[in-house]
Scaffold this active site. Structure first.
Site, PDB file in Angstrom:
ATOM      1  N   GLY A   1      31.907   3.871  -5.998  1.00 16.24           N
ATOM      2  CA  GLY A   1      32.924   3.985  -4.956  1.00 16.24           C
ATOM      3  C   GLY A   1      33.210   5.361  -4.420  1.00 16.24           C
TER       4      GLY A   1
ATOM      5  N   LYS B   1      31.316   7.649  -2.614  1.00 14.94           N
ATOM      6  CA  LYS B   1      30.921   7.813  -1.210  1.00 14.94           C
ATOM      7  C   LYS B   1      31.672   6.836  -0.319  1.00 14.94           C
ATOM      8  CE  LYS B   1      26.220   9.374  -2.304  1.00 14.94           C
ATOM      9  NZ  LYS B   1      26.261   9.024  -3.753  1.00 14.94           N
TER      10      LYS B   1
ATOM     11  N   ASP C   1      24.693  -8.832  -2.612  1.00 14.23           N
ATOM     12  CA  ASP C   1      23.378  -8.246  -2.854  1.00 14.23           C
ATOM     13  C   ASP C   1      22.820  -7.737  -1.532  1.00 14.23           C
ATOM     14  OD1 ASP C   1      20.759  -7.607  -3.439  1.00 14.23           O
ATOM     15  OD2 ASP C   1      20.303  -9.497  -4.444  1.00 14.23           O
TER      16      ASP C   1
ATOM     17  N   CYS D   1      19.886   9.638  -5.674  1.00 17.41           N
ATOM     18  CA  CYS D   1      20.123  10.779  -6.558  1.00 17.41           C
ATOM     19  C   CYS D   1      18.870  11.034  -7.393  1.00 17.41           C
ATOM     20  CB  CYS D   1      21.323  10.532  -7.453  1.00 17.41           C
ATOM     21  SG  CYS D   1      21.848  12.032  -8.326  1.00 17.41           S
TER      22      CYS D   1
END
Length: 477
Positions: free
Chosen positions: A293, A295, A340, A410
């Site tokens: 949560g 971003k 999804d 990342c």
């Protein structure tokens, strides 16, 4: 001299003394090993419980934290040193024994704790958690380790750079060889660059806060932290760094959700997507992989300032709840759904901006999660690849013509970054999508060393951030 005089009185049995700091650190290391837990999730509750019992002060908490993270970061180097001090293969040493040994080696070679104190405290811990017999083994090994310093040991156990450069770097900087190779390929530099990167991975990262626009300001956070602890962010206009560390949750703005803990690289990714030019309307935003949560909360705040609404989607229900918590109190319209992203419930071309921060190996956050480097395997990337491509394809379908998609991860691994984007644009493994690259570099003003573009790769040693990757794409047809 009679028999009674010859016999020495037996030493009275002394019960081992439990050192709460080292015992807690050992508990955390065992949780990481046995339960595949992450230290940054395991350690805070243990510290909180210890402080509540009155066992710990701030210095104790700092030492326990250093013992856990230092041992995990340098595990590869310490394993090599321990292996040189025993007469059996390292794999035959029971994991709890190895945890005590490596934590002792870290005290000897990675801290300023005096040698006698490091050895005696480690042996006492071994007596408590392992028993007398194994404590003697720990004592013998650590006394061998204490005969040299870290540089001396590294010179003995690491192969020479000329003989095997990647193996040398792996031992010296405590990274698996395959990760050294992957990072070096992604960095595309010489020895100095990769050594700087590996060293940065072993440094303790600063705690960085984000002042969520319209809800808090950097001035508020800086005032709350004080001159000694509060520093402005390097690149993000919403960032504040905690120079002296401390507990972010003690700040009222963080308690209220008006600010949060968020790496500056993550802030840059979100703001770059928010500021990328779009053609036409700009009222519907999507975060397609929103958990946990951070971003999403920044995007929701930025969207609210412009009168836009954010839909935050997360596949895992427990992570969706974390997103709801992060967005609670946002002044503008938003919705959190459990969905999804590869089989989305929304209609195609429903959004003006889409962020898809995909699941990945996490190689860009090894500073924060050092245990990941020992847990990941090169073959793990194969399992991520179809998911990453599927999520990007659906993101490009979800955005309208003229809208912007941000593909973020990342990880600096080429197989998770540019290769994924190029494969999707060229239709490899699926239908091609009509989209064009947007240069992300101008959307991170003032940030140096962003490469040749159009995508952006951030680096710990160059930017002081996690190694976040961002590609911006505009749908054209």
């Amino acid at each position: 001299m009679n028999d009674q005089q010859r016999r020495r009185p037996a030493k009275p049995h002394r019960r081992p003394q439990k050192d709460p700091v080292r015992f807690l650190a050992f508990e955390a290391l065992r949780a990481v090993d046995e339960r595949d837990a992450y230290a940054n999730l395991v350690l805070p509750p243990l510290l909180k419980k210890a402080r509540a019992k009155g066992d710990f002060d701030a210095r104790d908490a700092a030492l326990a934290t250093e013992l856990v993270y230092g041992t995990l970061r340098r595990q590869g180097t310490y394993d090599a040193i321990v292996a040189a001090c025993i007469d059996r293969p390292l794999r035959e040493v029971d994991p709890p024994v190895l945890d005590v040994l490596n934590m002792g080696v870290h005290q000897l070679l990675g801290t300023r704790i005096p040698t006698h104190a490091a050895v005696s405290a480690s042996v006492e811990l071994a007596r408590v958690v392992l028993g007398e017999g194994r404590a003697k083994f720990v004592n013998a090994v650590l006394r061998k380790v204490a005969a040299d310093d870290l540089d001396g040991w590294v010179a003995r156990v690491a192969p020479s750079y000329d003989e095997d450069a990647e193996d040398h770097l792996a031992v010296v900087h405590s990274h698996p060889r395959w990760i050294v190779s992957a990072l070096w390929d992604a960095l595309g530099s010489g020895r100095a660059g990769i050594e700087d990167l590996l060293e940065a991975d072993n440094e303790r990262p600063e705690v960085t806060l984000v002042a969520r626009p319209g809800r808090s300001t950097t001035d508020e956070l800086l005032t709350a932290l004080g001159d000694e602890n509060g520093l402005p962010g390097r690149w993000s206009p919403y960032a504040v760094r905690m120079a002296e560390g401390g507990e972010p949750g003690a700040l009222s703005a963080v308690q209220d959700g008006r600010a949060g803990v968020q790496d500056e690289g993550s802030q840059l990714v979100a703001t770059a997507l928010a500021n990328a030019p779009v053609d036409g309307s700009d009222t519907r935003w999507l975060d397609g992989c929103a958990g946990p949560g951070g971003k999403a909360a920044l995007l929701a705040a930025l969207a609210a300032e412009r009168g836009a609404a954010l839909l935050a989607a997360e596949k895992q229900p427990h992570r969706a709840r974390l997103v709801e918590r992060a967005l609670a109190g946002n002044p503008g319209p938003y919705q959190v759904v459990t969905a999804d992203g590869t089989r989305p419930p929304w209609r195609p071309e429903s959004f003006d901006r889409v962020l898809m921060d995909v699941p990945c190996s996490g190689l860009g956050a090894l500073r924060r999660r050092p245990e990941s480097r020992w847990r990941r395997r090169a073959e793990d990337l194969e399992s991520f690849a179809p998911l990453q491509r599927g999520l990007l394809r659906e993101a490009l379908k979800a955005v309208r013509v003229g809208g912007i998609v941000g593909y973020a991860t990342c990880s600096p691994h080429l197989a998770e970054t540019r290769v994924v984007v190029e494969d999707v644009l060229k239709g490899r493994g699926g239908e091609p999508v009509e989209a064009e690259w947007v240069d992300a570099r101008p959307l991170m003003p003032g940030v140096p060393a962003l490469g040749d573009g159009p995508d952006v790769q951030l680096w710990p040693h160059l930017h002081g951030t996690d190694a976040m990757y961002l590609a911006l794409l505009r749908r054209t047809a």
